[in-house]
Design a protein around this motif. Structure first.
Motif, mmCIF file in Angstrom:
data_model
loop_
_atom_site.group_PDB
_atom_site.id
_atom_site.type_symbol
_atom_site.label_atom_id
_atom_site.label_comp_id
_atom_site.label_asym_id
_atom_site.label_seq_id
_atom_site.Cartn_x
_atom_site.Cartn_y
_atom_site.Cartn_z
ATOM 1 N N PHE A 1 3.524 2.200 2.756
ATOM 2 C CA PHE A 1 4.970 3.115 2.494
ATOM 3 C C PHE A 1 3.961 4.726 2.369
ATOM 4 O O PHE A 1 3.204 4.961 1.320
ATOM 5 C CB PHE A 1 5.671 3.273 1.211
ATOM 6 N N ILE A 2 3.931 5.642 3.152
ATOM 7 C CA ILE A 2 2.853 6.636 3.079
ATOM 8 C C ILE A 2 4.889 8.211 2.962
ATOM 9 O O ILE A 2 5.598 8.444 4.317
ATOM 10 C CB ILE A 2 2.535 7.294 4.438
ATOM 11 N N ARG B 1 -3.638 10.910 -3.119
ATOM 12 C CA ARG B 1 -3.638 9.151 -3.392
ATOM 13 C C ARG B 1 -3.113 8.612 -2.147
ATOM 14 O O ARG B 1 -1.984 8.544 -1.814
ATOM 15 C CB ARG B 1 -3.106 9.247 -4.673
ATOM 16 N N LEU B 2 -3.777 7.309 -1.568
ATOM 17 C CA LEU B 2 -3.669 5.774 -1.677
ATOM 18 C C LEU B 2 -3.218 4.870 -2.614
ATOM 19 O O LEU B 2 -5.056 4.781 -3.487
ATOM 20 C CB LEU B 2 -4.591 5.407 -0.970
ATOM 21 N N GLN B 3 -2.337 3.766 -2.910
ATOM 22 C CA GLN B 3 -2.964 3.105 -3.846
ATOM 23 C C GLN B 3 -2.500 1.662 -4.122
ATOM 24 O O GLN B 3 -1.926 1.471 -2.207
ATOM 25 C CB GLN B 3 -1.432 3.539 -5.237
ATOM 26 N N LEU B 4 -3.063 0.741 -4.262
ATOM 27 C CA LEU B 4 -2.906 -0.744 -3.610
ATOM 28 C C LEU B 4 -2.167 -1.802 -5.156
ATOM 29 O O LEU B 4 -2.651 -0.967 -5.865
ATOM 30 C CB LEU B 4 -4.424 -1.773 -3.719
ATOM 31 N N LEU B 5 -0.604 -1.884 -4.169
ATOM 32 C CA LEU B 5 0.127 -2.445 -5.335
ATOM 33 C C LEU B 5 -0.009 -4.218 -5.715
ATOM 34 O O LEU B 5 0.165 -4.183 -4.213
ATOM 35 C CB LEU B 5 0.578 -2.074 -5.986
ATOM 36 N N VAL C 1 0.935 -0.985 -0.372
ATOM 37 C CA VAL C 1 -0.595 -0.163 -0.169
ATOM 38 C C VAL C 1 0.735 1.128 0.019
ATOM 39 O O VAL C 1 1.657 1.304 0.948
ATOM 40 C CB VAL C 1 -1.120 -0.294 1.064
ATOM 41 N N GLN C 2 0.350 2.328 -0.793
ATOM 42 C CA GLN C 2 1.231 3.695 -0.684
ATOM 43 C C GLN C 2 0.098 4.688 -0.224
ATOM 44 O O GLN C 2 -0.412 4.694 -1.304
ATOM 45 C CB GLN C 2 2.207 3.576 -2.105
#
Length: 161
Positions: free
Chosen positions: A158-159, A40-44, A32-33
């Motif tokens: 990771f923020i 923005r919040l992203q899932l990879l 998760v970033q």
């Protein structure tokens, strides 16, 4: 017989309740970033982006969370370490803040680092304001249902500033 009649009556009065718990059977979320400046919040999964969400955060958006009640969202590497199905904010996923560095930094200031940092949905009285949390990351209730199903405990987050 009475129970059957009550069930039929309740069903006739409206749509059946939809569960907030979804199923997910796609690729595993491995990261998760969060990009605070871009909101923005992203899932990879590996290097492949699965989802990208607009998000809100702490009411003092600039800088790393230092102490309890500073209104900042932490920055750095953490893990998803718990989940709350009964959250005041629909559903929530816990972030492992504070780590040992966060604790040492706050103690050096004679303060507490705070805690209870989550990715969560919105309260029932949410009015759509920007950066309203005490340091958490907020998405819509529909989005937290999806994230809650996709992200497992232990997933790194990771923020970034």
């Amino acid at each position: 017989m009475m129970a059957t009649a009550m069930g039929a009556l309740l069903t006739a009065c409206g749509k059946p309740a939809v569960s907030k718990f979804r199923r997910y059977d796609g690729p595993p979320v491995t990261r998760v970033q969060v990009f605070k400046k871009q909101r923005r919040l992203q899932l990879l999964s590996g290097n492949r982006m699965l989802k990208d969400y607009k998000m809100e955060m702490g009411f003092a958006p600039d800088g790393h969370k230092q102490i309890q009640n500073d209104g900042r969202t932490p920055e750095g590497a953490y893990r998803i370490d718990r989940r709350n199905a009964n959250s005041r904010f629909h559903l929530s996923l816990g972030i492992s803040y504070p780590n040992s560095d966060d604790i040492a930094r706050a103690e050096a200031m004679g303060k507490r680092p705070g805690g209870d940092i989550f990715i969560h949905g919105t309260p029932t009285n949410y009015i759509g304001q920007d950066d309203w949390t005490w340091g958490c990351i907020a998405v819509s209730n529909d989005e937290i249902e999806e994230i809650y199903a996709m992200v497992k405990d232990g997933t790194p987050i990771f923020i970034y500033p």
